[in-house]
Design an enzyme around this catalytic site. Structure first.
Site, PDB file in Angstrom:
ATOM      1  CB  VAL A 132       2.345  14.472   7.830  1.00 24.68           C
ATOM      2  CG1 VAL A 132       3.388  15.339   8.541  1.00 24.68           C
ATOM      3  CG2 VAL A 132       1.158  14.185   8.739  1.00 24.68           C
TER       4      VAL A 132
ATOM      5  CE  LYS B 144      -2.737 -18.353  15.119  1.00 24.16           C
ATOM      6  NZ  LYS B 144      -1.917 -17.137  14.921  1.00 24.16           N
TER       7      LYS B 144
ATOM      8  N   GLY C  64      -3.590   5.603   9.734  1.00 24.32           N
ATOM      9  CA  GLY C  64      -4.883   4.915   9.836  1.00 24.32           C
ATOM     10  C   GLY C  64      -4.804   3.467   9.390  1.00 24.32           C
TER      11      GLY C  64
HETATM   12  C1  LIG Z   1       4.401  -9.771   5.691  1.00 23.04           C
HETATM   13  C2  LIG Z   1       3.698  -9.321   6.918  1.00 23.04           C
HETATM   14  C3  LIG Z   1       2.829 -10.185   7.569  1.00 23.04           C
HETATM   15  C4  LIG Z   1       2.202  -9.786   8.742  1.00 23.04           C
HETATM   16  N1  LIG Z   1       1.393 -10.658   9.410  1.00 23.04           N
HETATM   17  C5  LIG Z   1       0.868 -10.311  10.599  1.00 23.04           C
HETATM   18  C6  LIG Z   1       0.064 -11.199  11.347  1.00 23.04           C
HETATM   19  O1  LIG Z   1      -0.202 -12.324  10.941  1.00 23.04           O
HETATM   20  N2  LIG Z   1      -0.420 -10.777  12.537  1.00 23.04           N
HETATM   21  C7  LIG Z   1      -0.159  -9.539  13.032  1.00 23.04           C
HETATM   22  O2  LIG Z   1      -0.591  -9.217  14.145  1.00 23.04           O
HETATM   23  N3  LIG Z   1       0.550  -8.661  12.316  1.00 23.04           N
HETATM   24  C8  LIG Z   1       1.075  -9.010  11.133  1.00 23.04           C
HETATM   25  N4  LIG Z   1       1.805  -8.111  10.427  1.00 23.04           N
HETATM   26  C9  LIG Z   1       1.941  -6.756  10.940  1.00 23.04           C
HETATM   27  C10 LIG Z   1       0.683  -5.965  10.678  1.00 23.04           C
HETATM   28  O3  LIG Z   1       0.421  -5.928   9.295  1.00 23.04           O
HETATM   29  C11 LIG Z   1       0.862  -4.553  11.211  1.00 23.04           C
HETATM   30  O4  LIG Z   1       1.361  -4.598  12.501  1.00 23.04           O
HETATM   31  C12 LIG Z   1      -0.457  -3.845  11.263  1.00 23.04           C
HETATM   32  O5  LIG Z   1      -1.083  -3.877  10.025  1.00 23.04           O
HETATM   33  C13 LIG Z   1      -0.289  -2.431  11.723  1.00 23.04           C
HETATM   34  O6  LIG Z   1       0.350  -1.670  10.744  1.00 23.04           O
HETATM   35  P1  LIG Z   1       0.456  -0.124  11.010  1.00 23.04           P
HETATM   36  O7  LIG Z   1      -0.907   0.397  11.246  1.00 23.04           O
HETATM   37  O8  LIG Z   1       1.476   0.106  12.049  1.00 23.04           O
HETATM   38  O9  LIG Z   1       1.068   0.450   9.654  1.00 23.04           O
HETATM   39  P2  LIG Z   1       0.400   0.649   8.198  1.00 23.04           P
HETATM   40  O10 LIG Z   1      -0.671  -0.324   7.921  1.00 23.04           O
HETATM   41  O11 LIG Z   1       1.530   0.715   7.239  1.00 23.04           O
HETATM   42  O12 LIG Z   1      -0.285   2.079   8.288  1.00 23.04           O
HETATM   43  C14 LIG Z   1       0.457   3.264   8.206  1.00 23.04           C
HETATM   44  C15 LIG Z   1      -0.494   4.439   8.150  1.00 23.04           C
HETATM   45  O13 LIG Z   1       0.275   5.628   8.234  1.00 23.04           O
HETATM   46  C16 LIG Z   1      -0.178   6.542   7.268  1.00 23.04           C
HETATM   47  N5  LIG Z   1       0.913   7.447   6.911  1.00 23.04           N
HETATM   48  C17 LIG Z   1       2.206   7.142   6.609  1.00 23.04           C
HETATM   49  N6  LIG Z   1       2.886   8.270   6.316  1.00 23.04           N
HETATM   50  C18 LIG Z   1       2.005   9.293   6.451  1.00 23.04           C
HETATM   51  C19 LIG Z   1       2.085  10.702   6.249  1.00 23.04           C
HETATM   52  N7  LIG Z   1       3.192  11.297   5.820  1.00 23.04           N
HETATM   53  N8  LIG Z   1       0.967  11.436   6.462  1.00 23.04           N
HETATM   54  C20 LIG Z   1      -0.195  10.867   6.870  1.00 23.04           C
HETATM   55  N9  LIG Z   1      -0.322   9.544   7.059  1.00 23.04           N
HETATM   56  C21 LIG Z   1       0.763   8.777   6.843  1.00 23.04           C
HETATM   57  C22 LIG Z   1      -0.635   5.682   6.095  1.00 23.04           C
HETATM   58  O14 LIG Z   1      -1.552   6.386   5.256  1.00 23.04           O
HETATM   59  C23 LIG Z   1      -1.297   4.536   6.850  1.00 23.04           C
HETATM   60  O15 LIG Z   1      -2.634   4.911   7.165  1.00 23.04           O
HETATM   61  C24 LIG Z   1       2.419  -8.478   9.239  1.00 23.04           C
HETATM   62  C25 LIG Z   1       3.259  -7.608   8.565  1.00 23.04           C
HETATM   63  C26 LIG Z   1       3.910  -8.013   7.426  1.00 23.04           C
HETATM   64  C27 LIG Z   1       4.841  -7.066   6.732  1.00 23.04           C
END
Ligand SMILES: Cc1cc2nc3c(=O)[nH]c(=O)nc-3n(C[C@H](O)[C@H](O)[C@H](O)COP(=O)(O)OP(=O)(O)OC[C@H]3O[C@@H](n4cnc5c(N)ncnc54)[C@H](O)[C@@H]3O)c2cc1C
Length: 512
Positions: free
Chosen positions: A194, A87, A21
């Site tokens: 999970v 932006k 999420g």
């Molecule tokens: C330093 C940095 C700067 C960034 N800057 C930008 C930017 O300027 N622009 C941009 O577009 N993107 C940027 N990003 C990328 C952006 O933050 C991510 O692409 C975006 O937030 C999506 O993350 P996500 O949802 O894939 O993962 P996450 O936010 O890590 O979410 C993972 C989810 O999986 C769940 N989860 C994990 N394991 C389990 C489990 N075992 N059981 C149940 N749930 C689980 C967690 O609870 C969480 O809800 C940046 C990233 C970094 C590291």
């Protein structure tokens, strides 16, 4: 155990389980709920309350406009809720030491910029052929002038001009808003962690198990588990292609600072090079987000935090910094069997061009299009994976070019980045064509199927970083050359058509 892959069957009316999420999970849920809930899909999003989201990601590309347009949420509705700002582009100071080129601006542009773009191509192409003409992109693009004057990219009607632009925002608040949007459209939201992923005899995913809900089965799964990479990597074993040999940065340290005391708000991202990477400065309506993206092979985390604090004037501040690790690269395939990976689980390119959420959107939209075109046959899946991989690799090439073109020599980090010879053929041909005064536009057109960035972006980076030969020759008298003063005058004449950025945001918040 048979190895037959049942995920080639259409899944209309069947169940989809999104695990995760973060922003990726909720963007996926919103797009699926908007496009597919009507077809009878049962969509569930499961997220852990003990494993946090990454919680950064404040910049976007103009593609984000299309995301909100697609799901039918207006700017007036979402921007104030997410502390969002406009932006107009990204400014890159200190990447180059070439005199006159120590900073440049990567603008967003629209069809209204066609004239200035042609003028810029003309001058930049001449300069690449060693003719002494002005070729710095900053003088050609209105968006740079908007940023310099802290204006919003919202021209009045009299101007006859249309702008393209992107946003800055609080990623956690976007997640919250999309959660409300999705659950209101029938997405079931479960909290649970999970602890087991179950696989069918044929190799497809069967379901996940959580202590909170027991077994949760589904027909199709979306892996949005972030860097945990739980379904596509850890369970299905899809290999990960690291980009570390090209993009050295694997860490970041982030902290907020207050907005400027004069009440104005910039309409640009600042991406300033430091000794072992670069620091972002992103304005939201309530604070700046700052973060140093660096390589842990060259500097440790404490020294990186000190360098960040120094650069943003927070050396003695009690505000805590957040340290993050980054896994840079992509999975070999984002869609395997009955599992689609979206977001950090699928891959990540360091945030220099703020492309991660653009790739999330591209991935989910391409997936939905392929399904709507003809279900989940292997041909569509292969086509999807090829397209998504091209997007990743195309972004990687462009982001890498910032490093390859740098002319700093203060640390090994910058020297090694410049001397890195691990170029693919596309990049070799782009640099060769430019360095030898060839027809870059024709070269880029020949690579169009593999390019993510427009020719204008390529011209901007090559010219903006001052990749030119020394001692250019005077232009011949009959050569068509555009004078910078003329271009600047045009851009400045347009400024009266745009509102002050901070005031435009305040008006929007009041109306909301
Ligand atoms: C330093 C940095 C700067 C960034 N800057 C930008 C930017 O300027 N622009 C941009 O577009 N993107 C940027 N990003 C990328 C952006 O933050 C991510 O692409 C975006 O937030 C999506 O993350 P996500 O949802 O894939 O993962 P996450 O936010 O890590 O979410 C993972 C989810 O999986 C769940 N989860 C994990 N394991 C389990 C489990 N075992 N059981 C149940 N749930 C689980 C967690 O609870 C969480 O809800 C940046 C990233 C970094 C590291």
């Amino acid at each position: 155990m048979t190895n037959q892959d049942t995920s080639t069957q259409p899944i209309a009316g069947r169940s989809i389980l999104i695990v995760g999420g973060g922003t990726a999970g909720w963007m996926t849920a919103a797009l699926l709920a908007h496009g597919w809930a009507k077809h009878g899909f049962q969509i569930t999003l499961l997220e852990s309350d003990s494993i946090g989201t990454i919680g950064v990601g404040e910049g976007s590309t103009p593609k984000m406009r299309r995301f909100f347009e697609r799901i039918g949420i207006s700017e007036a509705e979402w921007m104030p809720q997410c502390n969002a700002t406009y932006k107009c582009g990204i400014r890159f100071p200190d990447w180059s030491t070439a005199p006159g080129y120590t900073s440049y601006y990567h603008p967003f542009f629209s069809q209204s910029d066609d004239g200035p773009i042609r003028a810029f191509y003309q001058n930049a192409s001449l300069r690449s052929r060693n003719v002494d003409v002005h070729a710095h992109p900053d003088d050609f693009f209105i968006s740079n002038f908007l940023s310099n004057h802290r204006l919003a990219p919202l021209p009045d009607e009299r101007s006859g001009y249309s702008c393209d632009y992107a946003y800055h925002f609080d990623a956690s608040l976007i997640g919250d808003m999309l959660k409300r949007y999705s659950t209101a459209r029938g997405v079931r939201h479960l909290i649970g962690t999970v602890n087991e992923v179950r696989v069918k005899d044929n190799g497809d995913l069967a379901g996940v198990t959580t202590p909170e809900h027991g077994a949760l089965d589904a027909d199709f799964f979306v892996d949005c588990t972030g860097f945990a990479n739980l379904l596509i990597g850890k369970t299905l074993g899809v290999p990960f292609n690291s980009y570390k040999d090209i993009l050295f940065n694997d860490s970041a340290v982030a902290m907020p600072t207050p907005l400027d005391s004069d009440g104005t708000i910039p309409s640009e991202t600042l991406s300033k090079a430091l000794k072992y990477g670069w620091v972002w400065k992103i304005p939201l309506t309530n604070r700046y987000g700052n973060g140093y993206v660096y390589s842990s092979d060259y500097i440790d985390k404490d020294a990186a935090e000190r360098e960040l604090r120094e650069s943003i004037g927070m050396l003695d501040s009690p505000v805590e910094a957040r340290h993050l690790k980054m896994r840079v690269g992509r999975v070999e395939k984002s869609w395997v069997r009955n599992c689609l990976a979206v977001g950090l689980s699928q891959g990540f390119i360091e945030p220099l061009e703020a492309t991660a959420l653009m790739i999330v959107q591209d991935t989910v939209e391409t997936f939905m299009t392929r399904y709507e075109q003809g279900g989940f046959s292997e041909r569509y899946r292969a086509d999807f994976n090829e397209k998504v991989n091209l997007i990743f690799d195309g972004v990687k090439n462009y982001v890498f070019t910032h490093y390859k073109l740098n002319s700093r020599s203060d640390t090994d980090y910058w020297i090694n980045a410049r001397e890195n010879t691990k170029l693919n053929t596309d990049l070799e041909r782009i640099y060769y064509t430019w360095d030898h005064g060839g027809d870059l536009l024709a070269e880029l057109r020949s690579q169009a199927a593999r390019q993510v960035y427009s020719p204008t972006s390529w011209f901007c980076i090559l010219a903006g970083m001052g990749r030119f030969h020394d001692k250019p020759k005077k232009p011949a008298k009959d050569l068509q050359v555009y004078q910078p003063a003329q271009m600047r005058k045009f851009c400045e004449s347009m400024l009266g058509h745009f509102p002050d950025h901070a005031q435009a945001l305040a008006r929007m918040a009041q109306a909301a």
